[in-house]
Structure formats: structure tokens, C-alpha cells
Design a protein around this motif. Structure first.
Motif, PDB file in Angstrom:
ATOM      1  N   PHE A   1       7.758 -12.472 -47.082  1.00 47.23           N
ATOM      2  CA  PHE A   1       6.764 -11.992 -48.032  1.00 47.23           C
ATOM      3  C   PHE A   1       5.599 -11.408 -47.243  1.00 47.23           C
ATOM      4  O   PHE A   1       5.468 -11.645 -46.044  1.00 47.23           O
ATOM      5  CB  PHE A   1       6.307 -13.106 -48.983  1.00 47.23           C
ATOM      6  N   HIS A   2       4.731 -10.663 -47.929  1.00 47.30           N
ATOM      7  CA  HIS A   2       3.609 -10.026 -47.254  1.00 47.30           C
ATOM      8  C   HIS A   2       2.421 -10.985 -47.177  1.00 47.30           C
ATOM      9  O   HIS A   2       2.100 -11.671 -48.138  1.00 47.30           O
ATOM     10  CB  HIS A   2       3.182  -8.744 -47.974  1.00 47.30           C
ATOM     11  N   PHE A   3       1.781 -11.011 -46.002  1.00 42.62           N
ATOM     12  CA  PHE A   3       0.620 -11.871 -45.769  1.00 42.62           C
ATOM     13  C   PHE A   3      -0.505 -11.059 -45.135  1.00 42.62           C
ATOM     14  O   PHE A   3      -0.285 -10.348 -44.154  1.00 42.62           O
ATOM     15  CB  PHE A   3       0.991 -13.041 -44.852  1.00 42.62           C
ATOM     16  N   ASP A   4      -1.699 -11.154 -45.728  1.00 43.36           N
ATOM     17  CA  ASP A   4      -2.913 -10.548 -45.163  1.00 43.36           C
ATOM     18  C   ASP A   4      -3.930 -11.643 -44.922  1.00 43.36           C
ATOM     19  O   ASP A   4      -4.197 -12.461 -45.816  1.00 43.36           O
ATOM     20  CB  ASP A   4      -3.537  -9.528 -46.131  1.00 43.36           C
ATOM     21  N   LEU A   5      -4.512 -11.645 -43.716  1.00 44.47           N
ATOM     22  CA  LEU A   5      -5.611 -12.546 -43.378  1.00 44.47           C
ATOM     23  C   LEU A   5      -6.797 -11.665 -43.037  1.00 44.47           C
ATOM     24  O   LEU A   5      -6.763 -10.908 -42.069  1.00 44.47           O
ATOM     25  CB  LEU A   5      -5.259 -13.439 -42.187  1.00 44.47           C
ATOM     26  N   VAL A   6      -7.828 -11.749 -43.881  1.00 45.00           N
ATOM     27  CA  VAL A   6      -8.981 -10.861 -43.757  1.00 45.00           C
ATOM     28  C   VAL A   6     -10.238 -11.699 -43.539  1.00 45.00           C
ATOM     29  O   VAL A   6     -10.455 -12.701 -44.212  1.00 45.00           O
ATOM     30  CB  VAL A   6      -9.153 -10.019 -45.050  1.00 45.00           C
TER      31      VAL A   6
ATOM     32  N   GLY B   1       1.972 -25.205 -47.766  1.00 49.25           N
ATOM     33  CA  GLY B   1       2.805 -24.171 -47.174  1.00 49.25           C
ATOM     34  C   GLY B   1       3.199 -23.164 -48.230  1.00 49.25           C
ATOM     35  O   GLY B   1       3.448 -23.518 -49.381  1.00 49.25           O
ATOM     36  N   VAL B   2       3.240 -21.892 -47.829  1.00 52.37           N
ATOM     37  CA  VAL B   2       3.632 -20.823 -48.745  1.00 52.37           C
ATOM     38  C   VAL B   2       4.915 -20.194 -48.213  1.00 52.37           C
ATOM     39  O   VAL B   2       4.990 -19.800 -47.048  1.00 52.37           O
ATOM     40  CB  VAL B   2       2.526 -19.755 -48.864  1.00 52.37           C
ATOM     41  N   LEU B   3       5.917 -20.116 -49.077  1.00 48.90           N
ATOM     42  CA  LEU B   3       7.186 -19.450 -48.800  1.00 48.90           C
ATOM     43  C   LEU B   3       7.381 -18.362 -49.843  1.00 48.90           C
ATOM     44  O   LEU B   3       6.671 -18.326 -50.854  1.00 48.90           O
ATOM     45  CB  LEU B   3       8.347 -20.444 -48.875  1.00 48.90           C
ATOM     46  N   VAL B   4       8.367 -17.492 -49.629  1.00 48.59           N
ATOM     47  CA  VAL B   4       8.649 -16.455 -50.611  1.00 48.59           C
ATOM     48  C   VAL B   4       8.943 -17.110 -51.963  1.00 48.59           C
ATOM     49  O   VAL B   4       9.552 -18.178 -52.033  1.00 48.59           O
ATOM     50  CB  VAL B   4       9.821 -15.555 -50.133  1.00 48.59           C
ATOM     51  N   GLY B   5       8.415 -16.532 -53.041  1.00 44.21           N
ATOM     52  CA  GLY B   5       8.637 -17.070 -54.376  1.00 44.21           C
ATOM     53  C   GLY B   5       7.669 -18.174 -54.780  1.00 44.21           C
ATOM     54  O   GLY B   5       7.832 -18.780 -55.837  1.00 44.21           O
ATOM     55  N   HIS B   6       6.646 -18.437 -53.962  1.00 44.73           N
ATOM     56  CA  HIS B   6       5.649 -19.470 -54.296  1.00 44.73           C
ATOM     57  C   HIS B   6       4.970 -19.118 -55.612  1.00 44.73           C
ATOM     58  O   HIS B   6       4.711 -17.962 -55.907  1.00 44.73           O
ATOM     59  CB  HIS B   6       4.606 -19.568 -53.173  1.00 44.73           C
ATOM     60  N   ALA B   7       4.666 -20.129 -56.400  1.00 43.48           N
ATOM     61  CA  ALA B   7       3.971 -19.926 -57.668  1.00 43.48           C
ATOM     62  C   ALA B   7       2.578 -19.346 -57.413  1.00 43.48           C
ATOM     63  O   ALA B   7       1.954 -19.658 -56.397  1.00 43.48           O
ATOM     64  CB  ALA B   7       3.849 -21.250 -58.412  1.00 43.48           C
TER      65      ALA B   7
END
Length: 135
Positions: free
Chosen positions: A4-9, A33-39
Motif C-alpha cells: 500500500f502507499h505510505f507518506d510520512l510528512v 501496525g498497518v497492512l494493506v486493507g486496514h480499516a
């Protein structure tokens, strides 16, 4: 593994942007933890170490508060400060902790409580930096 796409700004820069397998976030109400499909979720971020896992490699980034939002587009973390471990000046970080301890005597009431909580977060980051291989 699906990505999945992740941005840290942070206010200074885009600290990270890309496709990842997993991101472990230090949340105010507990790490998650965040994985693809996280709510979808919006959560406050506490000072701590954020871990980005991509293609079998891990990258550790110190964040000093902010907000995390998980949506159908991916994960975005808006951090007050984001510093990769490669960029961290450990001596300067230790000096910051020392200054925070010195300034505790100037505070009282809820301001003191907040300062102690923030100091505890900084010390836990320092402890993790000093006691683990961070792999």
C-alpha cells in the motif's frame, strides 16, 4: 505480499513516500501496525520510533508526535518531526533530554504533567536506541 502507499510528512520535508508492506506506528493510545486493507482510522501519534517494512527490509524513523490517517488511498503520517536513525545526532538528542529534565522544576500542574509525559517518551526512544540492534 500486497503493498500500500505510505507518506510520512513533516513541516521540513517529505520524509518517506512509497509502496510498503507494513508500517508500525507509535500511537498515543497504543502502537499499531498497518497492512494493506486496514480499516480507515485517524489516530494521534506519540513520540516514538515508526518502523517501515518494505521488501523484507526495515527502516526506523523517529517521530515526535503528529497524526496518522489510514484511508483507501493508504497511510499518511503528518509528523511534528521525522528523523531517520541515520540522520539522528545521538549526543544532541541526549542533550535535549537533559535540558527537558532541567526545565521540569520551572513547571507545575498540568504543564508539569505534560512535560513529564513528553520526557518519558523521549527517554523511551533513547532507551530503545541504546538497548536494541534496531533491525
Amino acid at each position: 505480499m500486497a503493498t500500500f502507499h505510505f507518506d510520512l510528512v513533516s513541516p521540513e520535508k517529505m520524509a518517506f513516500s512509497g509502496e510498503v508492506d507494513q508500517v508500525d506506528v507509535p500511537g498515543v493510545e497504543g502502537d499499531f501496525g498497518v497492512l494493506v486493507g486496514h480499516a480507515p482510522v485517524v489516530a494521534a501519534v506519540r513520540p516514538g520510533i515508526l518502523t517501515v517494512i518494505s521488501g523484507g527490509s526495515k527502516q526506523k524513523i523517529i517521530v515526535l508526535g503528529g497524526l496518522a490517517e489510514v484511508s483507501e488511498k493508504g497511510l499518511t503520517v503528518l509528523a511534528d518531526v521525522a528523523t531517520s536513525l541515520d540522520e539522528l545526532d545521538r549526543a544532541e538528542f541526549a542533550e535535549t533530554i537533559s535540558e527537558m529534565e532541567t526545565k521540569l522544576a520551572e513547571k507545575e500542574g498540568s504543564e508539569l504533567d505534560h512535560a513529564i509525559e513528553r520526557l518519558d517518551h523521549y527517554k523511551s526512544i533513547q532507551h530503545e536506541l541504546n538497548t536494541t540492534a534496531l533491525h
